[in-house]
Design a protein around this motif. Sequence first.
Motif, PDB file in Angstrom:
ATOM      1  N   CYS A 311      -0.368  -4.134   4.869  1.00  0.00           N
ATOM      2  CA  CYS A 311       0.659  -3.380   5.597  1.00  0.00           C
ATOM      3  C   CYS A 311       1.764  -2.892   4.655  1.00  0.00           C
ATOM      4  N   PRO A 312       2.027  -1.588   4.639  1.00  0.00           N
ATOM      5  CA  PRO A 312       3.076  -1.085   3.744  1.00  0.00           C
ATOM      6  C   PRO A 312       4.460  -1.609   4.114  1.00  0.00           C
ATOM      7  N   ALA A 313       4.673  -1.833   5.401  1.00  0.00           N
ATOM      8  CA  ALA A 313       5.987  -2.335   5.819  1.00  0.00           C
ATOM      9  C   ALA A 313       6.179  -3.753   5.269  1.00  0.00           C
ATOM     10  N   LEU A 320       8.254  -6.241   9.661  1.00  0.00           N
ATOM     11  CA  LEU A 320       6.981  -6.066  10.374  1.00  0.00           C
ATOM     12  C   LEU A 320       5.804  -6.649   9.601  1.00  0.00           C
ATOM     13  N   PRO A 322       1.761  -6.956  10.911  1.00  0.00           N
ATOM     14  CA  PRO A 322       0.907  -6.783  12.093  1.00  0.00           C
ATOM     15  C   PRO A 322       0.359  -8.106  12.606  1.00  0.00           C
ATOM     16  N   CYS A 392       6.878   0.440  11.752  1.00  0.00           N
ATOM     17  CA  CYS A 392       5.463   0.812  11.605  1.00  0.00           C
ATOM     18  C   CYS A 392       5.305   2.295  11.300  1.00  0.00           C
ATOM     19  N   THR A 393       4.468   2.580  10.316  1.00  0.00           N
ATOM     20  CA  THR A 393       4.180   3.978   9.970  1.00  0.00           C
ATOM     21  C   THR A 393       2.893   4.458  10.635  1.00  0.00           C
ATOM     22  N   THR A 394       2.302   3.616  11.464  1.00  0.00           N
ATOM     23  CA  THR A 394       1.005   3.890  12.121  1.00  0.00           C
ATOM     24  C   THR A 394      -0.079   4.267  11.103  1.00  0.00           C
ATOM     25  N   CYS A 395       0.042   3.711   9.908  1.00  0.00           N
ATOM     26  CA  CYS A 395      -0.899   4.071   8.827  1.00  0.00           C
ATOM     27  C   CYS A 395      -2.309   3.576   9.105  1.00  0.00           C
ATOM     28  N   GLY A 396      -2.444   2.555   9.937  1.00  0.00           N
ATOM     29  CA  GLY A 396      -3.773   2.086  10.315  1.00  0.00           C
ATOM     30  C   GLY A 396      -4.406   1.113   9.334  1.00  0.00           C
ATOM     31  N   ALA A 397      -3.685   0.698   8.305  1.00  0.00           N
ATOM     32  CA  ALA A 397      -4.283  -0.234   7.330  1.00  0.00           C
ATOM     33  C   ALA A 397      -4.661  -1.542   8.016  1.00  0.00           C
ATOM     34  N   CYS A 398      -3.860  -1.951   8.999  1.00  0.00           N
ATOM     35  CA  CYS A 398      -4.138  -3.205   9.707  1.00  0.00           C
ATOM     36  C   CYS A 398      -5.422  -3.087  10.520  1.00  0.00           C
ATOM     37  N   VAL A 409      -2.225  -0.422  16.318  1.00  0.00           N
ATOM     38  CA  VAL A 409      -1.438   0.813  16.431  1.00  0.00           C
ATOM     39  C   VAL A 409      -1.244   1.178  17.906  1.00  0.00           C
ATOM     40  N   ILE A 412       1.472  -1.036  19.364  1.00  0.00           N
ATOM     41  CA  ILE A 412       2.810  -0.699  18.872  1.00  0.00           C
ATOM     42  C   ILE A 412       3.311   0.567  19.564  1.00  0.00           C
TER      43      ILE A 412
HETATM   44  S1  SF4 Z   1      -0.140   0.651  11.137  1.00  0.00           S
HETATM   45 FE1  SF4 Z   1      -0.397  -1.530  10.701  1.00  0.00          FE
HETATM   46  S2  SF4 Z   1      -0.443  -1.649   8.465  1.00  0.00           S
HETATM   47 FE2  SF4 Z   1       0.423   0.350   8.964  1.00  0.00          FE
HETATM   48  S3  SF4 Z   1       2.650   0.032   9.008  1.00  0.00           S
HETATM   49 FE3  SF4 Z   1       1.915  -0.266  11.120  1.00  0.00          FE
HETATM   50  S4  SF4 Z   1       1.549  -2.451  11.276  1.00  0.00           S
HETATM   51 FE4  SF4 Z   1       1.684  -2.011   9.083  1.00  0.00          FE
END
Ligand code: SF4
Length: 735
Positions: A311-313, A320, A322, A392-398, A409, A412
């Motif tokens: 997670c970038p956050a 945050l 996840p 959350c950047t909703t990047c989807g890495a999680c 996502v 959230i």
């Molecule tokens: S989408 Fe998941 S990995 Fe990306 S910022 Fe949000 S919680 Fe972290």
Amino acid sequence: MGSVQIVTTILAAAITAVAVWLAVRAVLKMVAVIRLGQPAPERFTDKGTRTKTMLVETAGHTRMLKWGVVGAAHWFVMVGFIVLSLLVLEAYFEVVSPTGGLPLIGGLAVYGLVTEVIAVLGTVGILVLITIRVRHRPTRPGGRSRFTGSTMWQGYFVEAVVLAVLVMGFVIRGFKVATDHFEYPVWATPVSHAVGALLPDWEAGVSIAAAIKIAISMTWLIVIALNVTMGVAWHRFLAFFNIFFKREPARPAGSGLGPLRPMTSQGKPLDFEEADPEKDQFGVAQVEQFTWKGLLDFSTCTECGRCQSQCPAWNTGKPLSPKLLVLSLRDHAYAKAPYLLAGGGKDLTGEEKATQAQLAHLDVLTLAEADKPLIGTAEEGGVIDPDVLWSCTTCGACVEQCPVDIEHVDHIVDMRRYQVLIESSFPSEAGVMLRNLENKGNPWGAPQNTREDWTKGLSFEVPRVGEVDDFEYLFWVGCAGAFEDRAKKTTRAVATLLHEAGVKFAILGEGETCSGDPARRIGNEFVFQMLAQQNVETLNEAFEGRDKPSRKIVATCPHCFNTLGNEYGQLGGEFEVVHHTQLLAHLVSTGRLTPVQPVDGGVTYHDPCYLGRHNRVFAAPREVLGSAIGAGGDGLIEMPRNSERSFCCGAGGARMWMEEKIGKRINVDRVEEAMSTGARTVAVGCPFCSTMLNDGVNGKDAGEQVEVVDVASVLLRSVRPDAAPGARETAPAAG
Ligand code: SF4
Ligand code: SF4
């Protein structure tokens, strides 16, 4: 039956009866809690694909194996757990008689061999997992751990039980060898025979070891039955269901990525023309307003922390994680459940549904839990802190990494939807963006009549839809591509390349408005629907009379690409959308564009989340860059975190429009990684990534060392060096 066997049989029967009774009670409780969620009828479609995906993902360990050794070790432990359950069953025959064994298959050499091999590999696997857990324990000196926040005793307990059960299996077999009651040949069971050589000729040893094995297994069952939130154990049963019911079973990976779930109330998509906040659920304000699949997600989390580690956050010091978000929701759901199961809960006007008599038997802790706001600061007793929600950047890495397909996502954004639509509570700086979207149709608030300014000075005419009707591609320029100085260069580069390749394209010009992505990701579904409906109408008109395969759109912004291609279908807009890097890769491979001048100085590529992880476009931009670098170059230099594991730039999820006040800036982290490759060019495929990474480079005063530029501009420099913008040209920061 001897006296030892009488005792071992009674002990085994007693502990098994208690364990089974507690386990049945726990399963019923878990089912009752999950059933508290809202309906999700779409999860029952396409059962054939769901079954196939579940079997492939489980048997193939498709996510876990991406983690190399740990994935392989976990596979053996999983297979060991399933197959060796037979050996636990066998132990019930062995407590009764030292010569006992499974009927039918017991005594077959192949059974002896398979169980022996799996027991050996399972033992190695569990030792590997224990070593990894110990080496990555949160308390180790230095470094962040994916296990930070996980309940460590539970992990150690589960792993210790698995190891003990496996070891006891060899001890039982060893006693059988020593007492000459073992039916399997040495070639099939060499380890058991080796253990037998060390043990005494003691018949009672078989039954006592079997009783110990049963006692350990049943103690495990009792412990997990008394801890229904112990995901590290329960996922062994729940993961099958969670994978079966995932959002898009046909997607090979990242099922919870790409489009967002539409807003639903009582399982039906919400129609804003008729929706009433007093009758319909707007997002999620209470834990029971998640769907039952959401509650199943929370119950299934294994606390492995793979999501957290990516997670970038979390990686830049934001609150945050996840994993911790999922665990907070799980613990809250189970702690609040007795209140809800007693008939408690607030209706949509905030009134308590239960009578005092219904709640009279509940303890004070349960009532206090029920009173907690879902979103609130620590002082307010909130379950999820607003800083967690908005990081959350909703990047989807999680979602990408989660081995049990949890859809972070969606959860959230569902919580954001309530905060924005009902509470009007969101980072204030994003308010300007939302107002601009409503009033001007773009996040910058730029005048609509300047949408075509980027075409000025081009050596060819850019046709508009309506002026021409034989266009092959509708070029969706996007707001950044039309208004943001740096992105305008990409727009011009793409248009020049399409013109050069002889592609017939046309733009909507002033007929285009924001795709609605930032509104949707921040949670303002109302504004998203408003913009999206308008665009769907415009696009349907532009493509009138065409069938879906010829309703082709090319977009330079991955957020528009994702929204138009994956989400407009929810509103009746079906289009074939490609990203410009895909079209350019096709034009190069078919010889319609020919790179002539190799790009030197080293090139690295930053995968935009909404192009890569969310839509699986990894190869096309690399092919374009490979062609521009040419045979003489060093090839593309990959960053350590690339493709599926790419690290976000920090702009997704409408974070582009919010201040980043906590921790290290995400874009700086990514720029440092890009610069560590030594590449002089950092290629991107998204206007937001471009802005973020350029800001990062400027912040480090590294503009002379490294340049951030779109893939299209890199290609243009190679195809038409005369037409490309200057290599070191810079533009003012946006946003
Ligand atoms: S989408 Fe998941 S990995 Fe990306 S910022 Fe949000 S919680 Fe972290
Ligand atoms: S959400 Fe998924 S990846 Fe994250 S800790 Fe739970 S099981 Fe692991």
